[in-house]
Design a protein around this motif. Structure first.
Motif, short mmCIF file in Angstrom:
data_model
loop_
_atom_site.label_atom_id
_atom_site.label_comp_id
_atom_site.label_asym_id
_atom_site.label_seq_id
_atom_site.Cartn_x
_atom_site.Cartn_y
_atom_site.Cartn_z
N ALA A 80 -40.05 -14.52 -7.39
CA ALA A 80 -38.97 -14.63 -6.42
C ALA A 80 -38.02 -15.76 -6.78
O ALA A 80 -36.80 -15.67 -6.57
CB ALA A 80 -39.53 -14.83 -5.01
N ARG A 129 -38.39 -19.90 0.61
CA ARG A 129 -38.87 -18.77 1.42
C ARG A 129 -38.31 -18.84 2.84
O ARG A 129 -37.94 -17.81 3.42
CB ARG A 129 -40.40 -18.78 1.45
N LEU A 178 -32.55 -9.26 0.45
CA LEU A 178 -33.58 -8.24 0.67
C LEU A 178 -34.52 -8.15 -0.52
O LEU A 178 -35.74 -8.01 -0.34
CB LEU A 178 -32.91 -6.87 0.93
N GLY A 179 -33.96 -8.20 -1.73
CA GLY A 179 -34.80 -8.14 -2.92
C GLY A 179 -35.75 -9.32 -3.02
O GLY A 179 -36.92 -9.16 -3.40
N TYR A 180 -35.27 -10.51 -2.66
CA TYR A 180 -36.11 -11.70 -2.69
C TYR A 180 -37.30 -11.54 -1.74
O TYR A 180 -38.46 -11.78 -2.12
CB TYR A 180 -35.28 -12.93 -2.30
N MET A 181 -37.02 -11.12 -0.51
CA MET A 181 -38.10 -10.97 0.47
C MET A 181 -39.05 -9.83 0.11
O MET A 181 -40.26 -9.94 0.27
CB MET A 181 -37.50 -10.77 1.87
N ALA A 182 -38.49 -8.72 -0.41
CA ALA A 182 -39.33 -7.59 -0.79
C ALA A 182 -40.22 -7.94 -1.97
O ALA A 182 -41.40 -7.54 -2.01
CB ALA A 182 -38.44 -6.39 -1.14
N LEU A 183 -39.69 -8.70 -2.93
CA LEU A 183 -40.48 -9.09 -4.10
C LEU A 183 -41.63 -9.99 -3.70
O LEU A 183 -42.76 -9.81 -4.18
CB LEU A 183 -39.57 -9.80 -5.11
N ARG A 184 -41.39 -10.94 -2.81
CA ARG A 184 -42.47 -11.81 -2.36
C ARG A 184 -43.54 -11.02 -1.63
O ARG A 184 -44.74 -11.26 -1.80
CB ARG A 184 -41.93 -12.91 -1.44
N ALA A 185 -43.10 -10.04 -0.82
CA ALA A 185 -44.07 -9.27 -0.03
C ALA A 185 -44.85 -8.28 -0.88
O ALA A 185 -45.95 -7.86 -0.49
CB ALA A 185 -43.33 -8.51 1.07
N SER A 186 -44.32 -7.90 -2.05
CA SER A 186 -44.97 -6.86 -2.86
C SER A 186 -46.05 -7.40 -3.79
O SER A 186 -46.80 -6.62 -4.38
CB SER A 186 -43.91 -6.13 -3.69
#
Length: 240
Positions: free
Chosen positions: A155, A89, A136-144
């Motif tokens: 993630a 992360r 971006l996908g990694y960070m967006a997936l964790r945040a979602s």
């Protein structure tokens, strides 16, 4: 080294190391900046050659950071180790920043050299863009995902899939005809550039590597503390 997988040992080990890395990064960055501005103009590229001193380290660190993210994701997914997940992360944001900087500086260099800001058919440009989208996908997936355990697993899988793109980025200039120039540093016959440009470039790469390590370790330490605070709050909520 595997003893550092224990969060307490990791915190004790990195407490004196982190400020040293910050100081080393600052010194190297100052020296590299001076080298970059005192290097002569290139006979073909002129002053735009100085963009290379930012672009190449940014691209290299973007790859290195994703390598750290992917390997950490593997240990987090297979061994379910919370410190590995924290490391993955923590690598995402600085890695995305380095990759974005590589894309921007590459476009700034490409306009005067190629006559275009971007080339959609270029394998190197597209593979680096895909790398940025994986970040971006990694960070967006964790945040979602609200559940942190489920978010970490999802993630981690995405992080592992993204590792496939790293060799494509590295060898795209060898596998396909691209506008991007071939490798100038990692070559069988040695670097193709003269020392007057190689010295500032390598110094800047060392500076940014130290900067990434400083940011990464600081972020991991912050993540460990954050999770401990959340754990204490959850335990007190159950006791109330």
């Amino acid at each position: 080294m595997f003893g550092l997988a224990n969060p307490d040992r990791f915190l004790r080990f990195t407490r004196p190391l982190t400020p040293v890395l910050w100081g080393l990064a600052a010194i190297l960055l100052a020296v590299a900046t001076w080298f970059s501005f005192t290097a002569p103009e290139d006979y073909q590229q002129g002053d735009t050659v100085r963009i290379m001193f930012v672009h190449v380290p940014a691209a290299s660190l973007g790859l290195m950071a994703y390598g750290a993210l992917g390997v950490s994701s593997f240990f987090a997914l297979v061994f379910r180790h919370p410190l590995a997940d924290a490391a993955a992360r923590a690598a995402a944001l600085p890695g995305a920043a380095f990759t974005a900087l590589a894309l921007v500086t590459g476009s700034l260099w490409g306009k005067p050299m190629w006559g275009a800001w971007w080339a959609w058919g270029d394998a190197r440009l597209m593979s680096v863009l895909i790398l940025f989208l994986f970040y971006l996908g990694y960070m967006a997936l964790r945040a979602s995902i609200d559940d942190e355990a489920k978010a970490a697993r999802a993630a981690a899988v995405l992080g592992l899939v993204g590792l496939i793109n790293l060799p494509i980025v590295k060898f795209s200039v060898d596998w396909w005809n691209t506008l991007h120039q071939p490798a100038s540093l990692l070559r069988a016959d040695g670097p193709s550039m003269s020392a007057v440009y190689l010295t500032p470039l390598l110094t800047m790469m060392a500076a940014w590597a130290a900067l990434f390590l400083a940011v990464w370790l600081t972020s991991i330490r912050t993540e460990i503390v954050r999770r401990r605070v959340l754990s204490i709050r959850a335990r007190r909520a159950l006791e109330a």
